[in-house]
Design a protein around this motif. Sequence first.
Motif, PDB file in Angstrom:
ATOM      1  N   ALA A  46     -56.197 -11.946  -7.819  1.00 47.42           N
ATOM      2  CA  ALA A  46     -55.725 -11.731  -6.441  1.00 47.42           C
ATOM      3  C   ALA A  46     -56.838 -12.018  -5.431  1.00 47.42           C
ATOM      4  O   ALA A  46     -56.608 -12.600  -4.371  1.00 47.42           O
ATOM      5  CB  ALA A  46     -55.232 -10.292  -6.282  1.00 47.42           C
ATOM      6  N   LEU A  47     -58.070 -11.634  -5.795  1.00 44.36           N
ATOM      7  CA  LEU A  47     -59.188 -11.856  -4.862  1.00 44.36           C
ATOM      8  C   LEU A  47     -59.495 -13.345  -4.701  1.00 44.36           C
ATOM      9  O   LEU A  47     -59.800 -13.807  -3.593  1.00 44.36           O
ATOM     10  CB  LEU A  47     -60.424 -11.119  -5.368  1.00 44.36           C
ATOM     11  N   LEU A  48     -59.421 -14.081  -5.792  1.00 46.36           N
ATOM     12  CA  LEU A  48     -59.689 -15.522  -5.670  1.00 46.36           C
ATOM     13  C   LEU A  48     -58.581 -16.214  -4.872  1.00 46.36           C
ATOM     14  O   LEU A  48     -58.836 -17.141  -4.102  1.00 46.36           O
ATOM     15  CB  LEU A  48     -59.847 -16.156  -7.056  1.00 46.36           C
ATOM     16  N   GLN A  49     -57.355 -15.732  -5.044  1.00 49.01           N
ATOM     17  CA  GLN A  49     -56.253 -16.292  -4.235  1.00 49.01           C
ATOM     18  C   GLN A  49     -56.497 -15.991  -2.760  1.00 49.01           C
ATOM     19  O   GLN A  49     -56.224 -16.807  -1.886  1.00 49.01           O
ATOM     20  CB  GLN A  49     -54.916 -15.697  -4.678  1.00 49.01           C
ATOM     21  N   ARG A  50     -57.011 -14.811  -2.514  1.00 45.62           N
ATOM     22  CA  ARG A  50     -57.294 -14.412  -1.123  1.00 45.62           C
ATOM     23  C   ARG A  50     -58.383 -15.311  -0.522  1.00 45.62           C
ATOM     24  O   ARG A  50     -58.300 -15.724   0.637  1.00 45.62           O
ATOM     25  CB  ARG A  50     -57.733 -12.942  -1.105  1.00 45.62           C
ATOM     26  N   ALA A  51     -59.403 -15.612  -1.328  1.00 45.15           N
ATOM     27  CA  ALA A  51     -60.483 -16.492  -0.851  1.00 45.15           C
ATOM     28  C   ALA A  51     -59.912 -17.873  -0.522  1.00 45.15           C
ATOM     29  O   ALA A  51     -60.256 -18.470   0.507  1.00 45.15           O
ATOM     30  CB  ALA A  51     -61.583 -16.584  -1.905  1.00 45.15           C
ATOM     31  N   THR A  52     -59.040 -18.369  -1.378  1.00 47.97           N
ATOM     32  CA  THR A  52     -58.431 -19.678  -1.138  1.00 47.97           C
ATOM     33  C   THR A  52     -57.594 -19.642   0.137  1.00 47.97           C
ATOM     34  O   THR A  52     -57.671 -20.543   0.982  1.00 47.97           O
ATOM     35  CB  THR A  52     -57.529 -20.079  -2.344  1.00 47.97           C
ATOM     36  N   ALA A  53     -56.813 -18.576   0.290  1.00 51.98           N
ATOM     37  CA  ALA A  53     -55.966 -18.466   1.494  1.00 51.98           C
ATOM     38  C   ALA A  53     -56.820 -18.403   2.761  1.00 51.98           C
ATOM     39  O   ALA A  53     -56.415 -18.884   3.824  1.00 51.98           O
ATOM     40  CB  ALA A  53     -55.092 -17.216   1.390  1.00 51.98           C
TER      41      ALA A  53
END
Length: 397
Positions: free
Chosen positions: A99-106
């Motif tokens: 979830a955190l890596l998805q957040r960084a991408t977003a």
Amino acid sequence: MIDALVVGGGLAGAAVATHLAAAGRKVVVFERRHVPHDKVCGEFLSHEACTYLDTLGINLGSLGAVPISAVRIANRNTVTTMALPFPALSLSRGRLDEALLQRATAAGATVHHNTQVQTLTRTNSGCQVRLADDRVISAQTGFLATGKHDLRGWKRPAGLQNDLLAFKLHFQLDTSQAKALKGHVELGLFTGGYAGLSPIEGGRANLCLLVRRKRFTKIGHTWDNLLAAIREESPHLNERLNGATACSDRPLALARIPYGYIRRRAHGLFHLGDQAAVIPSFSGDGMSIALHSAALAAKYHLAGRDPNHFQRQLARDLKAQVLFATYLSQGLVRHPLQRLLTGLIRIAPTLITTTAARTRVPNWALARARKRGASLACGVKKVRSPSVSSCPGPLAV
Ligand SMILES: Cc1cc2nc3c(=O)[nH]c(=O)nc-3n(C[C@H](O)[C@H](O)[C@H](O)COP(=O)(O)OP(=O)(O)OC[C@H]3O[C@@H](n4cnc5c(N)ncnc54)[C@H](O)[C@@H]3O)c2cc1C
């Protein structure tokens, strides 16, 4: 030109990438593993970690995190239950890190999965990484967030307590045991170590334990022997694991963890998370240290300050907590001290509150990281203190 290269896409790496990308910086993250993947971790999210994650826009509730409101300490046949002095949550690292890596991408960061960094070096204009396929990528600033794994040329010293082996395995508990565990993190002491059991999402439980290397060698160097020995010595844990099914064949394992290590000099790079400080696992605060280091590093970098200033400040923030937890951890794996500690806790349960307070990122450090926070204007939520939307409310116990 890339502004920031982040080596390691765990909690610290993903969090700093989110802060910087949200502030409009060009950020590239290299993570050697695919996602989601699991990690050796107790998966206990302290109040501070929950607050930082909330700030980053991670909704722990919707990821399935389960509330933890009390701790049980089991030493042989003696079991003591106490309320935690703060609300906490529990969530698997596989789910959280993804979830955190998805957040960084977003937020605008470029995340490269399955990409191992071989070396990270300083150059006249900043830094560069060499990847496993020999590509070289340059940037103005480097953030080292490889967690437990040291990059070539950046090896951490051994720390103050480094003779422990760590194991972690998810279990599907028997229904009645899952019900008894609900809302609790349980710490079982045994000769040469301690084991934590806590519920996580999907009705599973996480068993994560530390054992002294010499004890592991003595019982024949196998996981099966170790688990059998722990179950024999800890009737409480044994009861919990009765009828349980392991979610994988073998546990994840880790060695040479440099507990008590604190980095004081940066040498031109921002060192984050476990690369900056390693607090013993029983404190359940390593993740909040990782998130705190990321917030502070982003703040210093965006203000144009030198990594050395950041590293010294972070060391000041964490030194007392990390050292206190390390001395306690040395006692927790020695039988006479285990007895003494559990005896003291029974007589004075408020010791848990004191210990919890002294093994966490201090409030003044959190407040300073919040003030003039890195993320403020740019799509990452402002920290709201002290409420945590995804954490349960005040303790009723
Ligand atoms: C036994 C144990 C139990 C623990 N229990 C808890 C707990 O209950 N609660 C808590 O708050 N903390 C706990 N911790 C501490 C917590 O797990 C760590 O402090 C936290 O994960 C540190 O985050 P990090 O981002 O620094 O590192 P990590 O989360 O380990 O992330 C580092 C990332 O870097 C990647 N990487 C490594 N090398 C390279 C490379 N060369 N190239 C590219 N990528 C690379 C890795 O794949 C990894 O994804 C525990 C630790 C242990 C050992």
